[in-house]
Design a protein around this motif. Structure first.
Motif, PDB file in Angstrom:
ATOM      1  N   PRO A 162      41.418  30.328  33.277  1.00  0.00           N
ATOM      2  CA  PRO A 162      40.761  31.356  32.456  1.00  0.00           C
ATOM      3  C   PRO A 162      39.903  30.806  31.321  1.00  0.00           C
ATOM      4  CG  PRO A 162      42.992  31.044  31.682  1.00  0.00           C
ATOM      5  CD  PRO A 162      42.806  30.056  32.798  1.00  0.00           C
ATOM      6  N   ASN A 163      39.466  29.554  31.422  1.00  0.00           N
ATOM      7  CA  ASN A 163      38.756  28.914  30.309  1.00  0.00           C
ATOM      8  C   ASN A 163      37.254  28.747  30.535  1.00  0.00           C
ATOM      9  OD1 ASN A 163      41.263  28.437  28.908  1.00  0.00           O
ATOM     10  ND2 ASN A 163      41.665  26.780  30.365  1.00  0.00           N
ATOM     11  N   GLY A 164      36.709  29.397  31.555  1.00  0.00           N
ATOM     12  CA  GLY A 164      35.295  29.191  31.856  1.00  0.00           C
ATOM     13  C   GLY A 164      34.372  30.256  31.316  1.00  0.00           C
ATOM     14  N   TRP A 165      34.768  30.906  30.226  1.00  0.00           N
ATOM     15  CA  TRP A 165      33.947  32.008  29.713  1.00  0.00           C
ATOM     16  C   TRP A 165      33.138  31.642  28.474  1.00  0.00           C
ATOM     17  CZ3 TRP A 165      35.060  33.856  24.749  1.00  0.00           C
ATOM     18  CH2 TRP A 165      36.263  33.425  24.209  1.00  0.00           C
ATOM     19  N   GLY A 183      26.506  25.612  39.789  1.00  0.00           N
ATOM     20  CA  GLY A 183      26.263  26.847  39.052  1.00  0.00           C
ATOM     21  C   GLY A 183      27.495  27.568  38.572  1.00  0.00           C
ATOM     22  N   PHE A 184      28.643  26.883  38.558  1.00  0.00           N
ATOM     23  CA  PHE A 184      29.881  27.471  38.043  1.00  0.00           C
ATOM     24  C   PHE A 184      30.325  26.705  36.796  1.00  0.00           C
ATOM     25  CE2 PHE A 184      29.841  29.242  42.206  1.00  0.00           C
ATOM     26  CZ  PHE A 184      30.642  30.366  42.174  1.00  0.00           C
ATOM     27  N   ALA A 224      30.213  35.246  32.256  1.00  0.00           N
ATOM     28  CA  ALA A 224      31.097  36.308  32.739  1.00  0.00           C
ATOM     29  C   ALA A 224      30.848  36.502  34.229  1.00  0.00           C
ATOM     30  CB  ALA A 224      30.834  37.614  31.991  1.00  0.00           C
ATOM     31  N   GLY A 225      31.945  36.548  34.983  1.00  0.00           N
ATOM     32  CA  GLY A 225      31.808  36.806  36.412  1.00  0.00           C
ATOM     33  C   GLY A 225      31.747  35.575  37.282  1.00  0.00           C
ATOM     34  N   PHE A 226      32.243  34.445  36.795  1.00  0.00           N
ATOM     35  CA  PHE A 226      32.238  33.207  37.584  1.00  0.00           C
ATOM     36  C   PHE A 226      33.672  32.700  37.801  1.00  0.00           C
ATOM     37  CE2 PHE A 226      28.098  33.484  35.639  1.00  0.00           C
ATOM     38  CZ  PHE A 226      27.231  33.052  36.639  1.00  0.00           C
ATOM     39  N   THR A 227      34.607  33.610  37.882  1.00  0.00           N
ATOM     40  CA  THR A 227      36.023  33.233  37.942  1.00  0.00           C
ATOM     41  C   THR A 227      36.526  32.970  39.357  1.00  0.00           C
ATOM     42  OG1 THR A 227      36.782  35.515  38.169  1.00  0.00           O
ATOM     43  CG2 THR A 227      36.455  34.685  35.922  1.00  0.00           C
ATOM     44  N   ARG A 228      35.755  33.396  40.362  1.00  0.00           N
ATOM     45  CA  ARG A 228      36.195  33.379  41.766  1.00  0.00           C
ATOM     46  C   ARG A 228      37.429  34.255  41.965  1.00  0.00           C
ATOM     47  NH1 ARG A 228      34.821  27.440  41.767  1.00  0.00           N
ATOM     48  NH2 ARG A 228      33.018  27.189  43.151  1.00  0.00           N
TER      49      ARG A 228
END
Length: 413
Positions: A368-371, A361-362, A380-384
């Motif tokens: 910083p490229n997971g948006w 689920g991530f 948004a909000g899955f940066t750990r």
């Protein structure tokens, strides 16, 4: 903001009232926590219409309904504020749970953000034929009727967060125990546990803080240590350890910063292994980046561990009536159990997409490229990386959607 399409004919008035289809002339944001609100404020500032769908009946439901009373932000407030809206100056350096909830409520009020509550997204699917997202939701409509709605939009922002669902491991004999077993999300305070022997399963920040709170309410916590863990002082020389680490990262490589952090921890706590707390081989920052495992920031728990007020025990073999057998053969009589076993993302259960998000689920691409994904999919909000990472994501998402939306609509403002 939204336009309703004609509803297809139904066989009864109840069906007619319970089904509808809505076109959204902008993005659909799923989740009204800090991440979803931060995206919404950015869109609002840029004149982009949107809707927020929230399954609970309030904003920031995790903070309001699934946190303990004594919780405080682990990082200084300047690292936790959302875009374009600082914390009140009279708030302490580490705001309390209630203060943070108050801040989130004022944030939504300031930007005039009004989510649609009690609306749970059941599925979200990208329709390649028409090039649009189709999101099906269920919401309560009276006591017995559940209304189904399909939202259609060019963009979807997944903002349900890293901690949408609690994790409850399976233990042998758990149904034989016969006393209270709760997850940390249902723990409020140690008031009702006074005088009890409480097994706390988990040694992360929640497990450590729940154990400390139990001590303060005259309970005896037995904390299960199932794996190695990094414990760091929250502050060094009255400076946030996190802030010091961020400053050092500007000048030194990660491995060296990790070494310095471990040295600081050893100076503060001594050798934690003699208390049963073994450190991982990887440094705290490296482990956070690779596995998302957050180091524990000590608020006083180590002092209670050293004094023996918090007792550390190894993993669980099985439960029986009023007791637990540990993997080392020891049997401990206990009155209650608190499962501080963490949370997980619920994205795989409803987002019908397998390229951008992984099975856990991530986003597959790390910060910083997971948006941003394909075909109008955003996260948004899955940066750990806590609230600061969520804010970074939100700014990028709002800017990107705004740019595309204005190009498509021909609007300059």
């Amino acid at each position: 903001m939204v336009k309703r399409k004609k509803v297809v004919s139904a066989s009864s008035n109840e069906d007619f009232l319970s089904r509808r289809c809505i076109w959204v002339n902008g993005p659909v944001i799923v989740g009204a926590g800090p991440s979803g609100l931060a995206v919404a404020s950015g869109l609002k500032d840029r004149g982009v219409p949107f809707i927020i769908l929230e399954r609970a009946d309030c904003i920031a439901s995790l903070w309001r309904n699934r946190t303990y009373d004594s919780l405080k932000l682990h990082l200084p407030k300047k690292f936790c504020q959302l875009p374009n809206y600082p914390f009140p100056k009279n708030f302490p350096e580490y705001p309390s749970r209630d203060q943070f909830i108050s801040y989130i409520e004022s944030y939504a009020k300031h930007f005039k953000i009004k989510p649609q509550f009690n609306e749970s997204v059941q599925s979200a699917l990208y329709d390649e034929t028409c090039g649009l997202w189709r999101m099906k939701t269920v919401s309560a409509c009276g006591e017995s009727i559940k209304r189904e709605t399909e939202y259609i939009s060019q963009w979807i922002v997944v903002a349900t967060g890293e901690n949408a669902e609690k994790v409850v491991p399976k233990f042998s004999g758990i149904h034989e125990f016969g006393s209270d077993i709760i997850h940390a999300c249902d723990y409020k305070s140690g008031d009702k546990f006074g005088g009890q022997r409480v097994l706390v399963v988990g040694c992360g920040n929640s497990g450590m803080e729940v154990s400390l709170d139990l001590c303060r309410h005259n309970a005896t916590p037995f904390m299960v240590i199932r794996s190695s863990v990094h414990i760091l002082p929250r502050e060094v020389l009255r400076k946030s350890t996190f802030e010091l680490a961020a400053l050092m990262m500007k000048w030194f490589p990660l491995w060296l910063v990790d070494r310095i952090l471990v040295c600081m921890a050893n100076m503060a706590f001594g050798n934690t292994e003699k208390y049963g707390l073994k450190r991982p081989l990887e440094g705290p920052l490296q482990l956070k980046n690779s596995d998302g495992k957050t180091p524990v920031l000590d608020l006083g728990t180590m002092e209670k561990i050293k004094s023996g007020e918090i007792k550390l025990v190894p993993g669980i073999k099985r439960f029986s009536r009023g007791r637990v057998e540990l993997v080392n053969g020891e049997i401990v009589e206990i009155d209650s159990v608190v499962l501080a076993t963490g949370y997980r993302s619920n994205v795989p259960s409803w987002l019908k997409e397998n390229e951008f998000f992984s099975e856990n689920g991530f986003p597959k691409s790390p910060f910083p490229n997971g948006w941003k994904g394909k075909a109008g999919l955003y996260a948004a909000g899955f940066t750990r990386k806590g609230l600061s990472g969520a804010s970074d994501d939100a700014i990028k998402v709002a800017e990107d959607i705004s740019k595309i939306w204005k190009e498509k609509t021909g609007r300059k403002k």
